[in-house]
Design an enzyme around this catalytic site. Structure first.
Site, PDB file in Angstrom:
ATOM      1  N   GLY B 249      -2.510 -34.764  -8.973  1.00 18.62           N
ATOM      2  CA  GLY B 249      -1.281 -34.070  -8.590  1.00 18.62           C
ATOM      3  C   GLY B 249      -1.401 -32.581  -8.876  1.00 18.62           C
ATOM      4  O   GLY B 249      -0.985 -31.758  -8.089  1.00 18.62           O
ATOM      5  N   PHE B 250      -1.985 -32.251 -10.034  1.00 26.33           N
ATOM      6  CA  PHE B 250      -2.158 -30.852 -10.444  1.00 26.33           C
ATOM      7  C   PHE B 250      -0.841 -30.096 -10.397  1.00 26.33           C
ATOM      8  O   PHE B 250      -0.805 -28.911 -10.070  1.00 26.33           O
ATOM      9  CB  PHE B 250      -3.234 -30.168  -9.593  1.00 26.33           C
ATOM     10  CG  PHE B 250      -4.522 -30.944  -9.519  1.00 26.33           C
ATOM     11  CD1 PHE B 250      -5.221 -31.242 -10.673  1.00 26.33           C
ATOM     12  CD2 PHE B 250      -5.007 -31.407  -8.307  1.00 26.33           C
ATOM     13  CE1 PHE B 250      -6.396 -31.979 -10.619  1.00 26.33           C
ATOM     14  CE2 PHE B 250      -6.173 -32.147  -8.244  1.00 26.33           C
ATOM     15  CZ  PHE B 250      -6.872 -32.438  -9.404  1.00 26.33           C
ATOM     16  N   ILE B 476      -2.335 -40.141 -13.835  1.00 24.86           N
ATOM     17  CA  ILE B 476      -2.694 -39.368 -12.638  1.00 24.86           C
ATOM     18  C   ILE B 476      -4.204 -39.176 -12.557  1.00 24.86           C
ATOM     19  O   ILE B 476      -4.704 -38.249 -11.918  1.00 24.86           O
ATOM     20  CB  ILE B 476      -1.968 -38.009 -12.595  1.00 24.86           C
ATOM     21  CG1 ILE B 476      -2.214 -37.211 -13.881  1.00 24.86           C
ATOM     22  CG2 ILE B 476      -0.480 -38.212 -12.409  1.00 24.86           C
ATOM     23  CD1 ILE B 476      -1.674 -35.784 -13.820  1.00 24.86           C
ATOM     24  N   GLY B 477      -4.911 -40.066 -13.235  1.00 22.97           N
ATOM     25  CA  GLY B 477      -6.362 -39.989 -13.211  1.00 22.97           C
ATOM     26  C   GLY B 477      -6.947 -39.641 -14.567  1.00 22.97           C
ATOM     27  O   GLY B 477      -8.157 -39.481 -14.718  1.00 22.97           O
ATOM     28  N   THR B 478      -6.081 -39.537 -15.572  1.00 20.95           N
ATOM     29  CA  THR B 478      -6.517 -39.035 -16.869  1.00 20.95           C
ATOM     30  C   THR B 478      -6.986 -40.137 -17.810  1.00 20.95           C
ATOM     31  O   THR B 478      -7.645 -39.850 -18.805  1.00 20.95           O
ATOM     32  CB  THR B 478      -5.351 -38.305 -17.560  1.00 20.95           C
ATOM     33  OG1 THR B 478      -4.256 -39.229 -17.658  1.00 20.95           O
ATOM     34  CG2 THR B 478      -4.909 -37.112 -16.745  1.00 20.95           C
ATOM     35  N   ARG B 600      -6.598 -32.987 -32.325  1.00 26.24           N
ATOM     36  CA  ARG B 600      -7.522 -34.131 -32.373  1.00 26.24           C
ATOM     37  C   ARG B 600      -7.755 -34.663 -30.960  1.00 26.24           C
ATOM     38  O   ARG B 600      -6.814 -34.834 -30.188  1.00 26.24           O
ATOM     39  CB  ARG B 600      -6.948 -35.229 -33.248  1.00 26.24           C
ATOM     40  CG  ARG B 600      -7.865 -36.440 -33.293  1.00 26.24           C
ATOM     41  CD  ARG B 600      -7.230 -37.583 -34.030  1.00 26.24           C
ATOM     42  NE  ARG B 600      -7.317 -37.418 -35.481  1.00 26.24           N
ATOM     43  CZ  ARG B 600      -6.749 -38.272 -36.334  1.00 26.24           C
ATOM     44  NH1 ARG B 600      -6.050 -39.288 -35.891  1.00 26.24           N
ATOM     45  NH2 ARG B 600      -6.874 -38.073 -37.623  1.00 26.24           N
ATOM     46  N   ASN B 603      -9.764 -39.471 -27.107  1.00 30.70           N
ATOM     47  CA  ASN B 603     -10.809 -40.254 -26.428  1.00 30.70           C
ATOM     48  C   ASN B 603     -11.808 -39.266 -25.837  1.00 30.70           C
ATOM     49  O   ASN B 603     -11.536 -38.628 -24.812  1.00 30.70           O
ATOM     50  CB  ASN B 603     -10.191 -41.128 -25.326  1.00 30.70           C
ATOM     51  CG  ASN B 603     -11.243 -41.976 -24.606  1.00 30.70           C
ATOM     52  OD1 ASN B 603     -12.387 -41.563 -24.441  1.00 30.70           O
ATOM     53  ND2 ASN B 603     -10.843 -43.156 -24.169  1.00 30.70           N
ATOM     54  N   GLY B 676      -5.058 -31.184 -20.446  1.00 34.10           N
ATOM     55  CA  GLY B 676      -5.148 -31.337 -18.992  1.00 34.10           C
ATOM     56  C   GLY B 676      -5.292 -30.024 -18.249  1.00 34.10           C
ATOM     57  O   GLY B 676      -5.772 -30.009 -17.121  1.00 34.10           O
ATOM     58  N   GLU B 677      -4.859 -28.937 -18.851  1.00 35.87           N
ATOM     59  CA  GLU B 677      -4.818 -27.689 -18.094  1.00 35.87           C
ATOM     60  C   GLU B 677      -5.703 -26.584 -18.645  1.00 35.87           C
ATOM     61  O   GLU B 677      -6.109 -25.689 -17.912  1.00 35.87           O
ATOM     62  CB  GLU B 677      -3.359 -27.208 -17.995  1.00 35.87           C
ATOM     63  CG  GLU B 677      -2.579 -28.079 -17.033  1.00 35.87           C
ATOM     64  CD  GLU B 677      -1.082 -27.989 -17.183  1.00 35.87           C
ATOM     65  OE1 GLU B 677      -0.470 -27.250 -16.416  1.00 35.87           O
ATOM     66  OE2 GLU B 677      -0.518 -28.677 -18.057  1.00 35.87           O
TER      67      GLU B 677
END
Lengths: 328, 714
Positions: B249-250, B476-478, B600, B603, B676-677
């Site tokens: 989606g970004f 969303i793909g994460t 932290r 994953n 994510g960004e």
């Protein structure tokens, strides 16, 4: 979607007959461009005659030492074929520089020659375009034309031919073999694509109902080397901002033979005759190469936003020629 | 500016650091990897209820005007056409805070590509044909789509995206700048950029006994449900929004977009389930874009490189539909010490599509300009750009004076430089030649704020010894399913494979969207809280569990509403090595390395994927991605993926991402910051700075395509 007929044929004769009897018929090769344009509503064939399975998928040696490439030979296969890689590297390199692996696996030799411009106005049916709808105007001339023509354009059209392969074929003095209702004929690759003039709707000299059956390459010139170089916005899967295909033979430091063609600059692969004139018999130096490129590009008429293509094409030409000269 | 000491605050109870007996921090493979790789994961357009009809939208072909006539007769006459919705017959919608969702409500056309009708038919092909057959007549007005730095319509907005003040001033910038021994005054431009997630925006809607169910490609089904409830005047319990799998989606799916509203309208109008997938070429006009910015950065510094004056002023556009202001000057309020500073935004409303969030809004374009200017200062003063940044690393947030909850920018710069092999480095530009290629290296800093959003989660212990987590998170793909299972397993002290995770439906407890790099922290906190409560109840019990199991539901409304006394940001450093072809002007990245400090890492496998994805998108922003508005027609000139160049594999050679083990007790129970960004932030500047180092040309307009560099080559 507009409904359309689909016909699969088994022979060239059958294909040509079918096309002659069907108004609005178009031949379908790999479909990598035609099908996209149908989705955009730019192409609206009434019948697709699928020629992709015709027995034109071979690369054959010709008695004179040349090569005949069947029209349905896939771009990837042609790029990988040993005689092409060994004798016509410019062609193999041009093919490999085009599109993506998936597209090259599907696109055909004949279809590649007939791919249409990537001009954004041509692709958008909500806008005018003389190529798509003659007489409606050319918004590209004052609009988004960074990627469009600097040579040979007209008031009616500033589109570029997007094929890399066609540039190599122009430099190699290839011949396009056509089969139509009136029989067979051949056209030099350099004359196959047109300049837009006042009829930009016609990309090529192909006549109604004619099918490309093969492309023929003359024998490799002894002592000549060839190369293709393309400048683009990303490292892969992008059309040429400018490109150069060149064949060069140098003996004792003097240019014996030179054939040079530009891509991304015009409505057709641009065979650089003026440059060749300068090259022939001249010392094979960067200075000569620059002089030759300048002689050709003097005719350039850049638009507001694509003037960069002129120094880019010049740099490509000089670089490729210098590289080829260094092989001797 | 003085700052208050941090008030006493209940800091979240941290999970134990150190070697982990539980799977938090383990590189687990994502749970849905197999489903996605085999195609069995189903996306919004892959649900086909019985009797499903198909829709195709009709975009306006003028940039500003009114519809004077809409002839749908020809479209309706086509066999298989069910309906054509227009502003004359479409269901009336209540207004919401997002006017881009007021679809088919009036005759005004605010920009080219605005939807003016929707064809619904038995098949996709007929729907498309019907859309083509709609005849529209417009009364047009002159339009203006061209942003300029001196546009007469520019004004200072009250707030910018993120709810930041548009202007902040400290000290006396003008005087300090005038007095500074060394100054940089440069203007940088970023063109419009498009999100273009791999999965286009799509929705499938059906009404059944008054209940609306939609499968929507969204970053947050909770918000979609709220907005649909408002638009259709329904209770939220009358709506179910499912976003089970989302192909990226970004930011462009962060709030509801036209597809879900149109699909719901069409389904109500026709009484049929309706599926709508927006065509790729229409996305730029209707799902948001990164607005172009013209950014002037001025830095004054002493000979020692210490900054004494800093101004970052950004000019951008918004649409006439709603105001969205890209907060490009905001990161300058966080990055470097300066007693005198001005950060300001101005915006002009043009006849353009409405801009919105695109990965790291504000930070991505803003840090391009700021970090390029810092590099110019380093070159001017002949100070190593790593060292210059460390010299200006503030102890407290410059704008607010608040202490940082953790800030390891200097450590990222040092460790990244070490890993990259930054030294020895000849600082002179244009002196490394490799045949026709000029080589250079560049560095830039990165930052991204810590956001957090209220979320509710449910933890359930079943009688058979299994556990189930329910929360309306979105993947969303994460790898959201995977990391939430890790957080739950860690909190419960049980093996990860005993925890089932249900996400992606508004029937689950409401949650923060997958945006602002805040998903995992927001959801994870609620999951942790619910699991902790469940564990307490399990401990209090004796004997076997009841057949129906035990459930604990918790939310984080209170915790997330509290304003932290700390300035909380992730930081990073990006290093790039580039080559520039001295003949053709083609620039390619040879190596890209990001070193981050983001709390932290929960994953490492999925985190690494996020970092290198962000770095790659930053590479695209630097070198290949760019759109523009066509002055004559008013639309974007690059509407498909053949003309809008995202990096191809050949553009992305070695990309590495590393992180520090950062302990920060002021975040959330997991101690995590968003990741994510931040990968996209600073990357374009690092590459641009490397281009200067390679060529000596200071290019300030993205993307750095050959036409931009060619004029600077001899």
């Amino acid at each position: 979607m507009k409904p359309f007929g689909y016909l699969r044929v088994d022979s060239v004769d059958e294909a040509v007959r079918a096309a002659a009897g069907q108004p609005g018929a178009q031949f379908l090769g790999g479909g990598t461009n035609l099908v996209d344009l149908m989705k955009l509503g730019v192409e609206t064939p009434r019948v697709l005659i699928d020629v992709s399975r015709l027995p034109l998928d071979r690369i054959e040696e010709l008695p004179d030492g040349g090569l005949r490439i069947g029209a349905t030979v896939r771009n990837a296969d042609l790029a990988a074929s040993r005689p092409v890689r060994e004798r016509y590297p410019v062609l193999s390199q041009a093919l490999s520089a085009g599109a993506s692996g998936q597209l090259r696996n599907t696109a055909t030799t004949g279809g590649n020659l007939l791919q249409r411009t990537r001009c954004p106005y041509f692709q958008d049916t909500s806008k005018p375009c003389n190529k798509r709808e003659p007489g409606t105007g050319c918004p590209a001339r004052d609009g988004a034309h960074r990627d469009l023509a600097v040579l040979g354009h007209s008031a009616h059209c500033v589109a570029t031919q997007p094929s890399d392969m066609a540039v190599a074929l122009a430099a190699l003095d290839a011949t396009v073999r056509l089969h139509g209702p009136e029989g067979e004929r051949t056209v030099p690759a350099t004359d196959f694509h047109r300049l837009p003039g006042d009829s930009p709707e016609r990309d090529t000299v192909i006549r109604l109902g004619e099918l490309i059956t093969a492309v023929e390459l003359p024998p490799r010139r002894p002592g000549a080397h060839s190369r293709y170089r393309k400048a683009r916005d990303r490292a892969s899967f992008a059309f040429a901002l400018a490109s150069v295909g060149a064949v060069l033979a140098v003996r004792d430091g003097v240019v014996e033979h030179a054939a040079l063609a530009f891509g991304g600059l015009a409505h057709r692969p641009w065979r650089a005759r003026a440059a060749e004139e300068v090259l022939r018999g001249a010392p094979a130096t960067e200075r000569t190469f620059a002089r030759a490129a300048d002689a050709e590009l003097a005719a350039a008429e850049p638009l507001r936003d694509n003037g960069f293509k002129v120094p880019l094409a010049r740099a490509l030409a000089v670089g490729v020629l210098a590289d080829l000269a260094a092989r001797d | 500016m003085s700052h208050d000491p941090p008030p006493e605050q209940q800091t979240p109870r941290l999970m134990p650091p150190g070697p982990l007996a539980h799977p938090l921090g383990a590189p687990l493979v994502r749970r849905d990897a197999r489903d996605k790789a085999t195609g069995s994961a189903r996306y919004a357009a892959e649900h086909t209820p019985p009797g499903c009809a198909y829709a195709w939208p009709v975009p306006a072909t003028v940039a500003r005007g009114r519809i004077t006539e809409l002839d749908i007769g020809g479209a309706l006459a086509l066999p298989g056409v069910i309906a054509v919705l227009t502003h004359e017959n479409a269901p009336r919608l209540a207004s919401t805070d997002d006017p881009t969702l007021a679809l088919l409500q009036e005759d005004r056309v605010p920009h080219r590509g605005w939807y003016i009708a929707l064809a619904v038919a038995e098949t996709l092909e007929v729907a498309r044909d019907a859309a083509d057959a709609v005849h529209v007549t417009y009364a047009t007005d002159g339009h203006d789509v061209q942003l300029t730095a001196d546009h007469p319509g520019l004004y200072v907005p009250e707030r910018v995206n993120g709810d930041f003040p548009a202007v902040r001033e400290r000290g006396d910038f003008d005087a300090a700048f005038a007095a500074a021994p060394a100054t940089v005054d440069a203007t940088y431009t970023v063109p419009p950029l498009h999100n273009h997630p791999m999965e286009p925006h799509a929705a499938t809607a059906r009404w059944s006994n008054g209940h609306l169910t939609v499968h929507d490609s969204s970053q947050g089904a909770t918000k979609v449900r709220e907005d649909l409830a408002a638009l259709f005047k329904l209770g939220t319990d009358e709506i179910t929004v499912i976003s089970e799998h989302v192909g990226g989606g970004f930011g462009s799916k962060g709030t509801p977009r036209p597809q879900v509203v149109l699909a719901a309208m069409a389904a109500r109008h026709t009484g049929r389930p309706v599926k709508l997938a927006l065509p790729r070429r229409q996305l730029p006009a209707v799902v948001g874009h990164r607005a172009p910015t013209v950014q002037r950065v001025r830095i004054g510094a002493g000979r020692d490189g210490v900054i004494t004056a800093l101004a970052h002023e950004s000019v951008t556009h918004t649409s006439t539909v709603t105001e969205f202001v890209e907060q490009a000057a905001v990161p300058a309020r966080v990055m470097y010490t300066s007693p005198n500073s001005r950060t300001a935004h101005r915006v002009v409303a043009l006849d353009v599509p409405t801009p919105s969030w695109m990965r790291a809004p504000g930070e991505a374009p803003g840090m391009y300009a700021l970090e390029s200017a810092v590099d110019e200062l380093a070159a001017l003063l002949d100070i190593d750009p790593v060292e210059l940044r460390i010299r200006n690393d503030p102890a407290t947030e410059p704008d607010s004076g608040r202490p940082f909850s953790s800030r390891h920018l200097a450590d990222c710069l040092r460790e990244g430089a070490e890993r990259f092999g930054w030294q020895p480095r000849d600082p002179r530009p244009a002196v490394r030649r490799h045949g026709d290629l000029l080589l250079g290296t560049g560095v830039a800093a990165a930052t991204y704020p810590v956001y957090i959003g209220a979320t509710q989660a449910e933890a359930h212990a079943a009688a058979d010894g299994g556990y189930r987590i329910r929360v309306n998170a979105t993947d969303i793909g994460t790898g959201a399913r995977t990391v939430l299972a890790q957080i739950a397993a860690a909190a419960l002290g049980v093996p990860e494979d005993r925890v089932r995770v249900d996400i992606g439906s508004s029937d689950l407890p409401p949650a923060m969207l997958a945006g602002g790099s805040a998903g995992t922290a927001s959801w994870g906190w609620a999951v942790h809280k619910a699991c902790t409560a469940l564990l307490a109840r399990l401990r209090d019990r004796e004997g076997p569990l009841p057949a129906e199991g035990i459930t604990a539901t918790e939310d984080t409304r209170l915790e997330t509403a509290e304003r932290s006394p700390y300035s909380r940001h992730a930081f990073g450093a990006v290093f790039a090595e580039v080559q520039a072809d001295s003949r053709t002007g083609e620039i390619r990245v040879r190596r890209l390395l990001g070193q981050y400090a983001a709390g932290r890492i929960l994953n490492p496998r999925t985190a690494r994927s996020q970092f290198i994805g962000g770095l790659t998108m930053g590479l695209g922003m630097a070198l290949t991605e760019g759109s523009s508005l066509d002055p004559a027609f008013g639309d974007f000139t690059a509407c498909d993926l053949a003309s809008y160049h995202v990096p191809a594999h050949a553009d992305v050679p070695s990309v590495e991402a590393y992180w520090l083990d950062e302990e920060d007790p002021h975040l959330n129970p997991m101690g995590s910051k968003g990741i994510g960004e931040i990968g996209i932030v600073g990357t374009a500047a690092a590459i641009g700075n490397a281009v200067w180092h390679a060529t000596g040309a200071r290019l300030r307009d993205l993307p750095l395509t050959p036409d931009r560099l060619l004029p600077h080559l001899a």
